[in-house]
Scaffold this motif. Structure first.
Motif, short mmCIF file in Angstrom:
data_model
loop_
_atom_site.label_atom_id
_atom_site.label_comp_id
_atom_site.label_asym_id
_atom_site.label_seq_id
_atom_site.Cartn_x
_atom_site.Cartn_y
_atom_site.Cartn_z
N ASP A 1 47.71 -48.41 49.91
CA ASP A 1 49.13 -49.34 50.20
C ASP A 1 50.15 -49.08 49.37
N PRO A 2 50.60 -48.03 49.25
CA PRO A 2 51.58 -47.66 48.11
C PRO A 2 52.91 -48.38 48.00
N ARG A 3 53.16 -49.05 49.24
CA ARG A 3 54.30 -49.89 49.30
C ARG A 3 54.19 -51.38 48.91
N MET A 4 52.99 -51.73 48.69
CA MET A 4 52.52 -52.85 48.33
C MET A 4 52.87 -54.12 49.38
N ASP A 5 52.96 -53.70 50.77
CA ASP A 5 53.43 -54.73 51.63
C ASP A 5 52.50 -54.62 52.71
N ASP A 6 51.27 -54.33 52.79
CA ASP A 6 50.38 -54.25 53.80
C ASP A 6 50.70 -53.31 54.95
N SER A 7 51.61 -52.29 54.54
CA SER A 7 51.97 -51.31 55.84
C SER A 7 51.05 -50.15 55.68
N PHE A 8 50.23 -49.98 54.70
CA PHE A 8 49.23 -48.78 54.60
C PHE A 8 49.49 -47.62 54.88
N HIS A 9 50.51 -47.20 54.36
CA HIS A 9 50.98 -45.52 54.60
C HIS A 9 50.02 -44.70 53.58
N ILE A 10 48.89 -44.54 53.99
CA ILE A 10 47.94 -44.05 53.02
C ILE A 10 48.11 -42.45 52.83
N ALA A 11 48.75 -41.74 53.74
CA ALA A 11 49.28 -40.29 53.70
C ALA A 11 50.23 -40.30 52.39
N GLU A 12 51.26 -41.12 52.66
CA GLU A 12 52.25 -41.33 51.36
C GLU A 12 51.47 -41.49 49.98
N GLY A 13 50.59 -42.55 50.02
CA GLY A 13 49.82 -43.08 48.71
C GLY A 13 48.84 -41.72 48.19
N MET A 14 48.33 -41.11 49.31
CA MET A 14 47.66 -40.02 48.50
C MET A 14 48.38 -38.79 48.00
N GLU A 15 49.74 -38.65 48.55
CA GLU A 15 50.51 -37.62 48.10
C GLU A 15 51.31 -38.03 46.64
N ARG A 16 51.65 -39.28 46.73
CA ARG A 16 52.17 -39.93 45.32
C ARG A 16 51.03 -39.96 44.14
N GLY A 17 49.90 -40.19 44.72
CA GLY A 17 48.73 -40.40 43.75
C GLY A 17 48.34 -39.24 43.04
N ARG A 18 48.35 -38.02 43.98
CA ARG A 18 48.24 -36.80 43.44
C ARG A 18 49.20 -36.55 42.54
N ARG A 19 50.48 -36.75 42.88
CA ARG A 19 51.78 -35.93 42.17
C ARG A 19 51.40 -36.86 40.63
N PHE A 20 51.28 -38.22 41.01
CA PHE A 20 51.22 -38.97 39.41
C PHE A 20 49.94 -38.15 38.57
N LEU A 21 48.82 -38.02 39.14
CA LEU A 21 47.67 -37.34 38.17
C LEU A 21 48.19 -36.16 37.61
N ARG A 22 49.02 -35.34 38.59
CA ARG A 22 49.63 -33.97 37.92
C ARG A 22 50.35 -34.16 36.88
#
Length: 361
Positions: free
Chosen positions: A110-131
């Motif tokens: 839930d990257p937008r922290m609003d129970d919208s559960f944009h998991i694909a977005e969260g995965m991409e942004r999470g990977r970018r953060f780790l990089r």
């Protein structure tokens, strides 16, 4: 006919990009790869007693704001340079949060922290953060919760935890057997060691199980076993377990299982009575044990962010306090820096005498 008998409680199947697609959007870089690999090498050398230093997993309870997270990472990178002679610093980057009932499940879910559960977005942004963290020259640690997630960002991780609630899960033991990182199994929430010790043993052996490959296709995953499993003491059952007696009992449990005597102490959770301000005291006590001759403790964990404490997630996200956890409470940056510098000062006097030599099973 199967429509009458399957997926009766499923309301939809949304498209999820494959690991290969996400990696193509956020590709590994040479600098990031070297950071990951050098981080893993150092951790393995510490576990195998080729390196007398301690490793410290330190960072926010969870990542919710990449901007504040990178701010923290830059500060931690500088501090890591200060203490590198005695401490190998790894940033805690947790995206997935286990929940007993309900609550925010973490940045990937839930990257937008609003129970919208944009998991694909969260995965991409999470990977970018780790990089981005890896490109700073800082290795990263995470907790493996979803068995599919490592296919998306496991190449950017240097250390992995299996949590207290999942240490006895066959799925997570199988997953750990194939991870490319050292893996720390936490003791149970009741304080018992059996699940973690058995988890280390299980993950050290080859496994075959269902999973996804890089193309997002169902696959039979076959692993060779992970030789770098170790025990993480986080307290439980209403009491800490970092004291000398508890550590001696943990050493005996590992020896009985014919496992290397490698122990990491998590200064948070029950070890600090869930009071974050006590974490530096736990760290100080464990460092004192090392000064007094302990050789089994190879690492420490600390929950830390820019600001102390934590905060609820407000309906208006503009009200969030910058650099303050939205999950478990943390110590602030100043306390973190002081704790690591104090440990460094003590360890610089005792690590040469601690020496090297593979831990006895």
């Amino acid at each position: 006919m199967t429509a009458r008998t399957e997926n009766l409680n499923v309301v939809g199947f949304d498209h999820m990009p494959s690991p290969k697609e996400i990696k193509a959007r956020i590709p590994m870089t040479e600098r990031a790869a070297e950071s990951v690999l050098s981080g893993r090498r150092a951790l393995m050398d510490i576990l195998n007693r080729k390196d007398p230093r301690l490793f410290v997993i330190v960072g926010p309870c969870s990542i919710h704001d990449p901007e504040a997270g990178i701010d923290y990472a830059r500060r931690l990178r500088q501090l890591a340079d200060e203490v590198r002679e005695t401490i190998h610093v790894v940033m805690r980057v947790y995206f997935e949060k286990p929940r007993t009932s309900t609550g925010w499940k973490g940045f990937i879910n839930d990257p937008r922290m609003d129970d919208s559960f944009h998991i694909a977005e969260g995965m991409e942004r999470g990977r970018r953060f780790l990089r981005d963290v890896a490109e700073l020259g800082l290795p990263a640690a995470t907790e493996a919760l979803d068995p599919i997630a490592p296919q998306y960002y496991g190449d950017l991780i240097s250390w992995t935890a299996i949590g207290a609630r999942t240490a006895e899960s066959q799925t997570h033991r199988e997953m750990a057997s194939g991870l490319s990182t050292p893996v720390g199994f936490k003791n149970g929430t009741d304080g018992s060691l059996d699940a973690a010790v058995n988890g280390i043993l299980s993950a050290s052996h080859p496994h075959s199980f269902l999973g996804l490959n890089e193309n997002g296709e169902a696959a039979i995953i076959r692993t060779g076993g992970n030789a770098c499993g170790h025990l993480v003491l986080r307290g439980g059952g209403g009491r800490p377990n970092y004291d000398t007696v508890s550590i001696a009992l943990a050493e005996q449990a590992l020896a009985k299982a014919k496992l290397p005597g490698n122990i990491v102490v998590d200064c948070s959770h029950a070890n600090s009575w869930k009071k974050p301000e006590l974490q530096p005291l736990v760290m100080r006590d464990v460092v004192h044990q090392i000064r007094e001759g302990n050789r089994s403790v190879v690492g420490l964990m600390l929950e830390s962010f820019l600001e102390a404490g934590n905060q609820p997630i407000p309906a208006d996200l503009s009200k969030l306090r910058y650099g303050c956890s939205v999950t478990d409470a943390c110590v602030d940056w100043g306390t973190t820096a002081e704790a690591l510098r104090s440990a460094h000062k003590v360890l610089s006097e005792v690590l040469p005498a601690r020496g090297t030599g593979r831990p006895a099973p």
